[in-house]
Write an enzyme that holds these catalytic residues in place. Structure first.
Site, PDB file in Angstrom:
ATOM      1  N   GLU A   1      45.922  57.881  20.668  1.00  0.00           N
ATOM      2  CA  GLU A   1      46.759  56.718  21.012  1.00  0.00           C
ATOM      3  C   GLU A   1      47.458  56.941  22.348  1.00  0.00           C
ATOM      4  OE1 GLU A   1      49.658  55.860  17.985  1.00  0.00           O
ATOM      5  OE2 GLU A   1      50.711  54.389  19.227  1.00  0.00           O
TER       6      GLU A   1
ATOM      7  N   TYR B   1      55.167  57.373   9.327  1.00  0.00           N
ATOM      8  CA  TYR B   1      55.775  58.616   9.804  1.00  0.00           C
ATOM      9  C   TYR B   1      57.294  58.436   9.972  1.00  0.00           C
ATOM     10  CZ  TYR B   1      51.007  60.090  11.239  1.00  0.00           C
ATOM     11  OH  TYR B   1      49.680  60.429  11.282  1.00  0.00           O
ATOM     12  N   SER B   2      57.710  57.432  10.775  1.00  0.00           N
ATOM     13  CA  SER B   2      59.128  57.317  11.155  1.00  0.00           C
ATOM     14  C   SER B   2      60.014  56.942   9.976  1.00  0.00           C
ATOM     15  CB  SER B   2      59.302  56.239  12.232  1.00  0.00           C
ATOM     16  OG  SER B   2      58.469  56.501  13.326  1.00  0.00           O
TER      17      SER B   2
HETATM   18  C1  LIG Z   1      56.106  48.690  18.587  1.00  0.00           C
HETATM   19  C2  LIG Z   1      56.381  49.903  17.759  1.00  0.00           C
HETATM   20  C3  LIG Z   1      55.452  50.286  16.790  1.00  0.00           C
HETATM   21  C4  LIG Z   1      55.704  51.402  16.001  1.00  0.00           C
HETATM   22  N1  LIG Z   1      54.789  51.723  15.038  1.00  0.00           N
HETATM   23  C5  LIG Z   1      55.050  52.754  14.208  1.00  0.00           C
HETATM   24  C6  LIG Z   1      54.151  53.047  13.134  1.00  0.00           C
HETATM   25  O1  LIG Z   1      53.119  52.382  12.965  1.00  0.00           O
HETATM   26  N2  LIG Z   1      54.453  54.069  12.298  1.00  0.00           N
HETATM   27  C7  LIG Z   1      55.586  54.838  12.467  1.00  0.00           C
HETATM   28  O2  LIG Z   1      55.787  55.757  11.694  1.00  0.00           O
HETATM   29  N3  LIG Z   1      56.469  54.582  13.472  1.00  0.00           N
HETATM   30  C8  LIG Z   1      56.220  53.557  14.339  1.00  0.00           C
HETATM   31  N4  LIG Z   1      57.101  53.280  15.354  1.00  0.00           N
HETATM   32  C9  LIG Z   1      58.320  54.079  15.491  1.00  0.00           C
HETATM   33  C10 LIG Z   1      58.304  55.020  16.711  1.00  0.00           C
HETATM   34  O3  LIG Z   1      57.376  56.068  16.531  1.00  0.00           O
HETATM   35  C11 LIG Z   1      59.748  55.540  16.850  1.00  0.00           C
HETATM   36  O4  LIG Z   1      60.570  54.422  17.145  1.00  0.00           O
HETATM   37  C12 LIG Z   1      59.847  56.552  17.953  1.00  0.00           C
HETATM   38  O5  LIG Z   1      59.221  57.743  17.553  1.00  0.00           O
HETATM   39  C13 LIG Z   1      61.316  56.838  18.316  1.00  0.00           C
HETATM   40  O6  LIG Z   1      62.051  57.166  17.175  1.00  0.00           O
HETATM   41  P1  LIG Z   1      63.455  56.452  16.879  1.00  0.00           P
HETATM   42  O7  LIG Z   1      63.253  54.980  16.942  1.00  0.00           O
HETATM   43  O8  LIG Z   1      64.007  57.048  15.635  1.00  0.00           O
HETATM   44  O9  LIG Z   1      64.395  56.825  18.109  1.00  0.00           O
HETATM   45  P2  LIG Z   1      65.145  58.193  18.334  1.00  0.00           P
HETATM   46  O10 LIG Z   1      64.254  59.321  18.067  1.00  0.00           O
HETATM   47  O11 LIG Z   1      66.442  58.139  17.573  1.00  0.00           O
HETATM   48  O12 LIG Z   1      65.435  58.131  19.876  1.00  0.00           O
HETATM   49  C14 LIG Z   1      66.486  57.339  20.440  1.00  0.00           C
HETATM   50  C15 LIG Z   1      66.542  57.640  21.925  1.00  0.00           C
HETATM   51  O13 LIG Z   1      66.894  59.014  22.132  1.00  0.00           O
HETATM   52  C16 LIG Z   1      65.889  59.663  22.911  1.00  0.00           C
HETATM   53  N5  LIG Z   1      65.708  61.034  22.437  1.00  0.00           N
HETATM   54  C17 LIG Z   1      65.564  61.430  21.144  1.00  0.00           C
HETATM   55  N6  LIG Z   1      65.389  62.766  21.091  1.00  0.00           N
HETATM   56  C18 LIG Z   1      65.389  63.212  22.362  1.00  0.00           C
HETATM   57  C19 LIG Z   1      65.220  64.488  22.965  1.00  0.00           C
HETATM   58  N7  LIG Z   1      65.028  65.596  22.241  1.00  0.00           N
HETATM   59  N8  LIG Z   1      65.249  64.571  24.305  1.00  0.00           N
HETATM   60  C20 LIG Z   1      65.453  63.467  25.065  1.00  0.00           C
HETATM   61  N9  LIG Z   1      65.628  62.229  24.553  1.00  0.00           N
HETATM   62  C21 LIG Z   1      65.591  62.100  23.224  1.00  0.00           C
HETATM   63  C22 LIG Z   1      64.632  58.858  22.708  1.00  0.00           C
HETATM   64  O14 LIG Z   1      63.716  59.026  23.776  1.00  0.00           O
HETATM   65  C23 LIG Z   1      65.180  57.450  22.627  1.00  0.00           C
HETATM   66  O15 LIG Z   1      65.393  56.928  23.911  1.00  0.00           O
HETATM   67  C24 LIG Z   1      56.883  52.173  16.170  1.00  0.00           C
HETATM   68  C25 LIG Z   1      57.805  51.798  17.160  1.00  0.00           C
HETATM   69  C26 LIG Z   1      57.569  50.688  17.937  1.00  0.00           C
HETATM   70  C27 LIG Z   1      58.591  50.298  18.983  1.00  0.00           C
END
Ligand SMILES: Cc1cc2nc3c(=O)[nH]c(=O)nc-3n(C[C@H](O)[C@H](O)[C@H](O)COP(=O)(O)OP(=O)(O)OC[C@H]3O[C@@H](n4cnc5c(N)ncnc54)[C@H](O)[C@@H]3O)c2cc1C
Length: 393
Positions: free
Chosen positions: A244, A129-130
């Site tokens: 989850e 997804y990400s």
């Molecule tokens: C251990 C681990 C396993 C994972 N496994 C998977 C997987 O199997 N498949 C997959 O697709 N992804 C996976 N991920 C990714 C995970 O889903 C994303 O890291 C998560 O959704 C956050 O996205 P980002 O890292 O782009 O951070 P961002 O979305 O850029 O966020 C950065 C910061 O800004 C804050 N923020 C962002 N938007 C807002 C808002 N509207 N309001 C308030 N605060 C906000 C967030 O809370 C965060 O603190 C995994 C991540 C981890 C750490």
């Protein structure tokens, strides 16, 4: 132990005891060795054993490798997996996310082809997804699939998933069209990971399992790679993620790390911190099982699950912070602030507690991010409360 507001049946208690016996006695050494490897190796034996019993997907129909039980039994096994320290990403990705998506929206052919092998841990999946520019804001993703002949052509990149080298397929969210909002026009595809046009790289990070970075360069997919209706994946993705987010795994980690910590002789200040966290564990379990109960009744559990995920994952971080404060005991420094008991549990001649507790330090930060960050979980809860307030007004 804390009792949830509903009681488990004698059959459910027996299931819990049977899973506990398998994981803590028969699979113990496999689990410790898997966790000692850096990055973690997949505990094949443990997963195979769980699969043999139908315990990776207890709530799936028997024809697809499950036991035809309810989501409550599935959550019982998940809780025991976390309490026994089973690295859970393979179950979360393969069964809870990819498998449940197929179960809900797959064709009969897709279900028959993939689900039994997933439930037996013979086929592992990753969740794609990400993206570099789309995590919390998943609707803004750039990966896209276009129709070509009777199939599709997929391009884009995905990050932060784990286990792509071991997995055979990914379930991939991609844009296939535009709609009224950015959440319309998204579709899910089953994508083979080891074919021409797919490049898998690693991202070093704090997670004990290495993160993947996957690039799709004009990957040709057959027509039956599409899962569910074209352009209507958003609701399905959120429905499936609720499992989850119930927090069963997160609660299990917090409980387990705290239990391990209490085996050490701790300084007085840490003992009082342990007691404070022990007092918070029942709330975590209550929120978790409330969300499971709503799901099992077929009710909307999105806000309850988001609240449970937020509280339980934040609790794991607080437990990890306490582990950090007495860390000298686990990192072998001279200035010991916690003492290992003389009769420490050992595998291959080495104590097991150290590896478990240092894992807490590397694993806990990711738990508040994976499956949706704490901020996004709170946003989901507040949106639900706001809607409720509007309905009452
Ligand atoms: C251990 C681990 C396993 C994972 N496994 C998977 C997987 O199997 N498949 C997959 O697709 N992804 C996976 N991920 C990714 C995970 O889903 C994303 O890291 C998560 O959704 C956050 O996205 P980002 O890292 O782009 O951070 P961002 O979305 O850029 O966020 C950065 C910061 O800004 C804050 N923020 C962002 N938007 C807002 C808002 N509207 N309001 C308030 N605060 C906000 C967030 O809370 C965060 O603190 C995994 C991540 C981890 C750490």
């Amino acid at each position: 132990m804390f009792t949830p507001p509903f009681t488990f049946t004698p059959e459910q208690e027996r299931l819990r005891q049977d899973v506990r016996e398998l994981l803590r006695v028969q699979c113990r050494e496999d689990l410790v060795r898997a966790r000692r490897a850096r990055p973690w190796r997949h505990p094949d034996l443990t997963y195979r054993r769980l699969g043999e019993h139908g315990w990776l997907a207890p709530d799936w129909p028997t024809e697809y490798g499950g036991l035809g039980l309810s989501i409550v039994e599935s959550a019982i096994v998940a809780e025991e997996m976390a309490l026994a320290g089973v690295p859970d990403s393979a179950r979360v990705n393969t069964v809870d996310n990819a498998g449940s998506t197929l179960l809900v929206a797959g064709t009969d052919e897709q279900k028959a082809r993939f689900l039994p092998a997933m439930a037996a841990a013979e086929r592992l999946f990753v969740v794609l997804y990400s993206e570099p520019e789309a995590g919390s804001d998943l609707g803004g993703l750039a990966t896209h699939a276009e129709r070509e002949g009777d199939g599709w052509r997929l391009s884009g990149e995905k990050i932060w998933n784990v286990g792509a080298n071991k997995a055979e397929y990914g379930i991939c969210l991609a844009r296939t069209g535009e709609g009224k909002s950015k959440y319309a026009g998204l579709s899910l595809f089953l994508v083979p990971l080891h074919v021409d046009g797919v490049r898998i790289g690693e991202i070093p990070g704090f997670n004990p399992e290495a993160f993947d970075h996957i690039v799709f360069d004009d990957v040709r997919l057959p027509a039956d790679a599409l899962v569910g209706a074209e352009g209507e994946a958003w609701q399905l993705v959120n429905e499936v993620l609720a499992v989850e987010r119930t927090g069963v795994y997160f609660y299990g980690h917090a409980q387990r790390w705290l239990d391990l910590l209490t085996r050490f002789e701790l300084p007085a200040r840490a003992v009082s911190d342990v007691r404070g966290l022990q007092a918070d564990l029942p709330a975590a379990r209550l929120l978790t099982w409330h969300a499971v109960e709503l799901l099992s009744r077929g009710e909307d559990a999105a806000a309850a699950a988001a609240g449970a995920k937020w509280w339980t994952s934040e609790l794991t971080s607080r437990v990890a912070a306490l582990v950090w404060s007495v860390r000298e005991a686990f990192t072998g420094r001279e200035q010991v602030v916690a003492r290992r008991p003389a009769a420490a549990d050992r595998v291959d001649g080495l104590p097991t507690d150290d590896v478990e507790l240092t894992t807490a330090l590397s694993e806990a930060p990711g738990l508040t991010v994976a499956g949706g960050t704490s901020e996004m979980m709170l946003a989901t809860v507040s949106a639900a409360l706001f809607d409720e307030a509007l309905e009452v007004a």
